[in-house]
Design an enzyme around this catalytic site. Structure first.
Site, PDB file in Angstrom:
ATOM      1  N   ASP A   1       5.738  39.307  82.106  1.00  0.00           N
ATOM      2  CA  ASP A   1       5.037  38.295  82.888  1.00  0.00           C
ATOM      3  C   ASP A   1       5.930  37.525  83.847  1.00  0.00           C
ATOM      4  O   ASP A   1       5.468  36.587  84.504  1.00  0.00           O
ATOM      5  CB  ASP A   1       4.337  37.303  81.957  1.00  0.00           C
ATOM      6  CG  ASP A   1       3.090  37.895  81.330  1.00  0.00           C
ATOM      7  OD1 ASP A   1       2.352  38.593  82.047  1.00  0.00           O
ATOM      8  OD2 ASP A   1       2.853  37.663  80.136  1.00  0.00           O
TER       9      ASP A   1
ATOM     10  N   ASP B   1      -2.281  44.426  82.988  1.00  0.00           N
ATOM     11  CA  ASP B   1      -1.836  43.204  83.666  1.00  0.00           C
ATOM     12  C   ASP B   1      -0.506  43.416  84.396  1.00  0.00           C
ATOM     13  O   ASP B   1      -0.225  42.768  85.406  1.00  0.00           O
ATOM     14  CB  ASP B   1      -1.646  42.058  82.667  1.00  0.00           C
ATOM     15  CG  ASP B   1      -2.732  41.952  81.619  1.00  0.00           C
ATOM     16  OD1 ASP B   1      -3.207  42.995  81.138  1.00  0.00           O
ATOM     17  OD2 ASP B   1      -3.086  40.821  81.238  1.00  0.00           O
TER      18      ASP B   1
END
Length: 396
Positions: free
Chosen positions: A116, A178
Site C-alpha cells: 500500500d 488493489d
C-alpha cells in the site's frame, strides 16, 4: 453505408445525451461542496500528530476515526488537500497539505512492509510534488518506490501484497487486485530517476495479474495465491468480497482504474483493451442508479449495502479511459456513465452534507469483518474529488 449511417446516428444520440447530462451536472458546485466539508474536517482535527489522519465515520457516528501514518489510508487526506489546492489555488490548502504530507515521511525508510505504499505515498507526496516540485517530496517518492520493489517476486511475476498474511492465511505469495493502483508509484519513479527496473516490475506485475486474476467474464478475484517455488497460480480467493467466485465491487473498480493507468504509462494496447473488458462487465451489472452494491453477487440484494467508494473510483477511471478509447461511440458511453455516477453521488442521498464532515455517505469497507459498513470513508472522498476535477478539466 447503412452501418456507417447507424453508427453516426448512435453517436449523435450519445453526444446529445452527454451534453444534456453535462448541462445538468456541473462539477464546479460539487468541488465547492468538497472544500466546505474539508474545512469542517480541518477545523475539528486533533492536535495529536500521531493519530490525526481521518479515515472513516461509521453510520452511527458524526466524527472521524483517526489513524496514523502507518495506516493504508494515511495518504488520502493529504491527497484531498493537494487536490483542493489544485482546484482553488488557495494557499491554505497547500499549507495544510504540506503539514499532513510531511507526517508520512517515515514511510520512505520502512523496507517493503506492505504493497500500500503507493496509496500512502503517491497520493500525498506524489500530488505534492506534481503541484510544488519540492525536491524533498521527490526524494521520499523514490525511496518508497525502491521499498515497494523489494516485495517483487521475479519467479511469480508480481509484488507480494500482504507479508502479514503469508503465515496467518497460509498464502505463500499473495497478490490482491488493489495492488494495481500502487504500480503508479513505480511507473512514476522509473521516469524520474528510479530507473528501468521499476518500470519492468510494474509491467510484469500488470501482465501477470491480467493472466491470472480474472475469470472468463473478466470479473476479478480479490486475492490470487501463488507458489513461490514454481511461480504458478494456486488459487483465486476473496478476503473482502462475498465469496471466492463473486464480483467484489471495489476490487473490480481497482482493476478498471489500474489497467487504465497502466495504459497511460506504457501505451501498451493490451492494457487498454483489458481496461475496457473489466469496465464493461462492471457496467453491465450495475443497478439502475449506477451505484453498486458492495458485492455484485450478495444474495441479500436489493437489501445489501451499497459502496459509494467503488462508484467514485470507477467514475474517475472511466473519465480517463474515455480519453484513450479511439471508438468515439464507446468513449462517449464511458464519459456518460461516469457523469451519471457523479450525478448520483452528488445528490442528497449520497453527499454527507450536515450529517458529518466527509464528502460522501454509504461506502463499504470490509463487509465480511463487519468493518466500515454503510460508512463515510476517506478513499471514497479522494476518488470522488479526483473524478470531479477530471470532469471539470475534460475537453469536449
Amino acid at each position: 453505408m447503412r452501418n456507417l449511417t447507424i453508427k453516426a446516428s448512435v453517436l449523435s444520440i450519445l453526444l446529445l445525451t452527454l451534453q444534456t447530462g453535462y448541462a445538468q451536472f456541473k462539477s464546479a458546485a460539487a468541488i465547492k461542496y468538497c472544500a466546505t466539508q474539508a474545512e469542517k474536517t480541518l477545523a475539528a482535527a486533533p492536535a495529536d500528530t500521531l493519530n490525526n489522519l481521518p479515515r472513516s465515520i461509521n453510520h452511527d457516528k458524526t466524527s472521524w476515526h483517526y489513524v496514523n501514518y502507518n495506516d493504508w489510508c494515511s495518504g488520502f487526506w493529504p491527497g484531498i488537500l493537494w487536490e483542493l489546492y489544485a482546484a482553488t489555488h488557495d494557499e491554505k490548502w497547500k499549507i495544510a497539505a504540506d503539514k499532513y504530507t510531511k507526517e508520512l515521511a517515515p514511510l520512505a525508510v520502512h523496507s517493503g512492509f506492505d504493497h500500500d505504499l503507493g496509496f500512502m505515498v503517491f497520493n500525498s507526496f506524489g500530488n505534492g510534488y506534481r503541484l510544488t516540485k519540492d525536491p524533498a517530496y521527490k526524494a521520499v517518492i523514490l525511496k518508497s518506490a525502491d521499498s515497494l520493489a523489494t516485495l517483487f517476486n521475479p519467479k511469480v511475476g508480481t509484488i507480494l501484497s500482504w507479508p502479514s498474511q503469508v503465515k496467518k492465511m497460509g498464502w505463500p505469495h499473495n497478490t490482491i487486485i488493489d495492488n494495481m493502483i500502487n504500480l503508479e508509484l513505480l511507473f512514476w519513479a522509473s521516469k524520474n530517476g528510479g530507473g528501468q527496473r521499476l518500470y519492468d516490475i510494474a509491467v510484469r506485475h500488470a501482465e501477470t495479474t491480467m493472466q491470472n486474476h480474472f475469470r472468463p467474464d473478466y470479473s476479478a478475484y480479490h486475492v490470487v495465491v501463488y507458489d513461490t517455488v514454481t511461480g504458478k497460480k494456486i488459487k483465486g480467493v476473496t478476503h473482502q468480497g462475498y465469496a471466492d467466485n463473486s464480483m467484489w465491487a471495489r476490487g473490480q473498480s481497482w482493476a478498471i482504474y489500474g489497467f487504465t493507468m497502466c495504459y497511460r504509462e506504457t501505451k501498451k494496447p493490451e492494457f487498454l483493451d483489458f481496461a475496457q473488458k473489466v469496465a464493461d462487465v462492471y457496467l453491465k451489472r450495475l443497478p439502475a442508479d449506477h451505484i453498486p452494491y458492495w458485492d455484485f453477487d450478495d444474495p441479500a440484494i436489493p437489501n445489501a449495502p451499497r459502496d459509494a467508494s467503488a462508484a467514485a473510483v470507477t467514475a474517475s477511471a472511466l473519465l480517463e479511459l474515455s480519453g484513450f478509447v479511439t471508438d468515439k461511440v464507446k468513449a462517449e458511453y464511458y464519459r456518460q456513465q461516469a457523469i451519471e455516477m457523479l450525478t448520483v453521488l452528488s445528490s442528497p442521498q449520497y453527499q454527507s452534507g450536515e450529517v458529518n464532515s466527509a464528502f460522501l455517505l454509504h461506502s463499504t469497507g470490509h463487509h465480511p469483518a463487519g468493518s466500515e459498513i454503510d460508512a463515510s470513508i476517506i478513499y471514497a472522498d479522494y476518488y470522488y474529488l479526483e473524478a470531479l476535477l477530471r470532469l471539470k478539466n475534460l475537453k469536449y
